[in-house]
Design an enzyme around this catalytic site. Structure first.
Site, PDB file in Angstrom:
ATOM      1  CG  ASN A 180     -19.418  28.579  16.522  1.00 49.09           C
ATOM      2  OD1 ASN A 180     -19.388  29.318  15.496  1.00 49.09           O
ATOM      3  ND2 ASN A 180     -19.377  27.167  16.238  1.00 49.09           N
ATOM      4  NE  ARG A 181     -12.998  34.481  16.471  1.00 48.99           N
ATOM      5  CZ  ARG A 181     -12.648  35.654  17.024  1.00 48.99           C
ATOM      6  NH1 ARG A 181     -12.698  36.937  16.510  1.00 48.99           N
ATOM      7  NH2 ARG A 181     -11.801  35.446  18.060  1.00 48.99           N
ATOM      8  CE  LYS A 182     -17.924  27.677   9.236  1.00 53.82           C
ATOM      9  NZ  LYS A 182     -17.662  26.234   9.035  1.00 53.82           N
ATOM     10  CD  GLU A 183     -22.766  28.015  15.627  1.00 52.24           C
ATOM     11  OE1 GLU A 183     -22.892  26.849  15.371  1.00 52.24           O
ATOM     12  OE2 GLU A 183     -22.577  28.826  16.731  1.00 52.24           O
ATOM     13  CG  ASP A 227     -22.409  19.638  22.547  1.00 55.71           C
ATOM     14  OD1 ASP A 227     -23.319  20.311  21.915  1.00 55.71           O
ATOM     15  OD2 ASP A 227     -22.245  18.586  22.153  1.00 55.71           O
TER      16      ASP A 227
END
Length: 490
Positions: free
Chosen positions: A205-208, A275
């Site tokens: 995701n963007r944060k990761e 998921d």
């Protein structure tokens, strides 16, 4: 031309090996209206609770729900939570669980306290040991994973950083999969993308992604540039960055980025949406689709998942409704095949606060009188269910010469009408059983009936619903149309 049916048939032939961190997701729904007199803490008045298979187990459930088979390898503790998850996974016909028990750690469990009214999370409590699995458990995990690779069409690693996907497990699994020519998709948690070296696709995701690349990732161009550097480090073919309400961006190594916007939807809960994206990407890519088609399906699935409460799965019917134009759904999605399917649709509508209406009939030869009743009925509710007499039921009511059209043909004609949201065929002489099951807010019939003659009126009235009688159009009836047609033939 895109064929959803062909895609589903291909998906049904696929087997996904899913490896990752299994957990139990619990959702406690209630409201806060006061502060505890014992401490400055809110008091949650609990109204209901739900328990779901979570983490990588939710990935497995989504793989199975969409129609593929899943071999799932995960870790549980020697406790009641682990035994419950083992039993639940074992009851899924399309999931083959291969679970390793580690008595030194608890099975991961997350309890979320959620506002029933606002669908906002107020508190989460976790039971977990996040440290990597010990060397002996690592070996047992690999002994469970490696023999399954030959059976799989694609491999999916779902990393929640709860101990299953250690550096060794990741490395040995990816290397063995590559030797067998298997593609590997990774939903990563580690900020060091290099540990996933050799995977086909990473789906942060963007944060990761921001943490791993140390880039702002504020624009699609910044994501594309940072992704190329990250892919060189991870030696992967592509990177898909999910951006919540901003959609998702896929960057193929050395290719042009593909951007897919998020579909408009009322977001209820984002738990487990990642998921769903990973699961749908895996099964669609395994089925032979290209990047763009896989992203389109994953985006549609994510829209369905976030519109539900809790950790949710997406069914082929729900995915079809998001992907295909509304007009093409008539015969395939509006005609209910079972009580369970009807119950699920009703549950979804009521969760959305929609007013459900019901009318019924034989609808042997559709005419303007029918259309008037159906249109008026739809105008009185948010979703209209039409009860349709089966062929046997029509013969008992109208005689052996009827129906003129068989029940499937009649159902398809009704389903093609914009006013009709669902068609439910019933075998009985009256729709009383259906009405009892549906408990509609509005019950509609033609004005040639009185209120007391309308089957089920007392059930609707007892629930505070309305009975609506629509004036009939003179000169229009199936019986008279059939009679005139026969006279013309003679």
């Amino acid at each position: 031309m895109f064929s959803f049916d062909a895609l589903l048939q291909a998906i049904a032939r696929q087997t996904v090996l899913c490896v990752g961190d299994l957990m139990l997701d619990e959702f406690v729904y209630g409201e806060v209206s006061r502060i505890s007199p014992e401490a400055p803490a809110p008091v949650i008045a609990v109204q209901r609770s739900e328990t779901n298979i979570g983490g990588a187990g939710n990935v497995a459930r989504n793989i199975a729900a969409i129609g593929a088979r899943c071999i799932f390898v995960g870790l549980i503790g020697d406790d009641a939570t682990g035994r419950f998850l083992e039993s639940e996974l074992g009851s899924e016909s399309r999931i083959e669980p291969v679970l390793v028990c580690d008595g030194s750690r608890p099975t991961t469990r997350k309890v979320r306290f959620v506002s029933e009214h606002f669908s906002t999370h107020m508190l989460r409590a976790d039971w977990e040991t996040a440290s990597p699995a010990a060397a002996d458990i690592e070996q047992r995990l690999l002994d469970a994973i490696l023999p399954q690779l030959a059976r799989a069409d694609i491999v999916l690693l779902s990393d929640y950083a709860k101990g299953v996907l250690t550096a060794r497990v990741i490395r040995d699994t990816i290397d063995a999969a590559k030797k067998l020519g298997k593609r590997v998709i990774v939903d990563p948690k580690s900020a060091n993308f290099a540990i996933y070296r050799g995977a086909t696709l990473l789906t942060p995701n963007r944060k990761e992604f921001t943490a791993a690349t140390r880039s702002a990732a504020a624009t699609d161009d910044e994501i594309a540039a940072a992704a190329q550097d990250a892919m060189a480090l991870a030696e992967c073919e592509a990177m898909l960055v999910t951006k919540s309400e901003h959609g998702m961006t896929l960057v193929p190594r050395g290719g042009e980025p593909i951007h897919v916007p998020a579909l408009p939807v009322k977001v209820r809960d984002v738990s487990g949406a990642g998921d769903t994206v990973a699961a749908v990407l895996a099964v669609v890519l395994a089925s032979g689709a290209n990047w763009a088609a896989a992203m389109r399906a994953a985006s549609a699935a994510a829209a369905v998942a976030v519109s539900k409460n809790g950790t949710a799965v997406v069914t082929p019917a729900e995915l079809r409704r998001r992907i295909l134009p509304h007009a093409s759904l008539a015969a395939e999605e509006k005609i209910i095949g079972s009580d369970a399917e009807l119950d699920e649709r009703l549950k979804q509508w009521r969760r959305e606060g929609l007013r459900v209406g019901f009318t019924n009939g034989c609808f042997d030869i559709l005419h303007p009188g029918h259309v008037k009743v159906l249109t008026a009925a739809r105008g009185a509710c948010d979703r209209l269910i039409v009860g349709l007499n089966s062929d046997a039921s029509v013969r008992r009511l109208k005689g052996e010469s009827r129906p003129v059209q068989h029940e499937r043909a009649r159902a398809e004609v009704l389903a093609a009408l914009e006013a009709v949201d669902l068609v439910a065929i019933f075998e009985e002489d009256t729709p009383l059983r259906l009405i009892t099951r549906i408990e509609p807010s509005v019950l509609v019939k033609g004005g040639d009936y009185t209120r007391e003659q309308v089957v089920g009126h007392e059930i609707v009235a007892a629930k505070g619903g309305d009975v609506l009688l629509v004036d009939v159009l003179p000169g229009f009836s199936t019986t008279s149309l059939v009679a005139r047609a026969r006279e013309g033939q003679s």
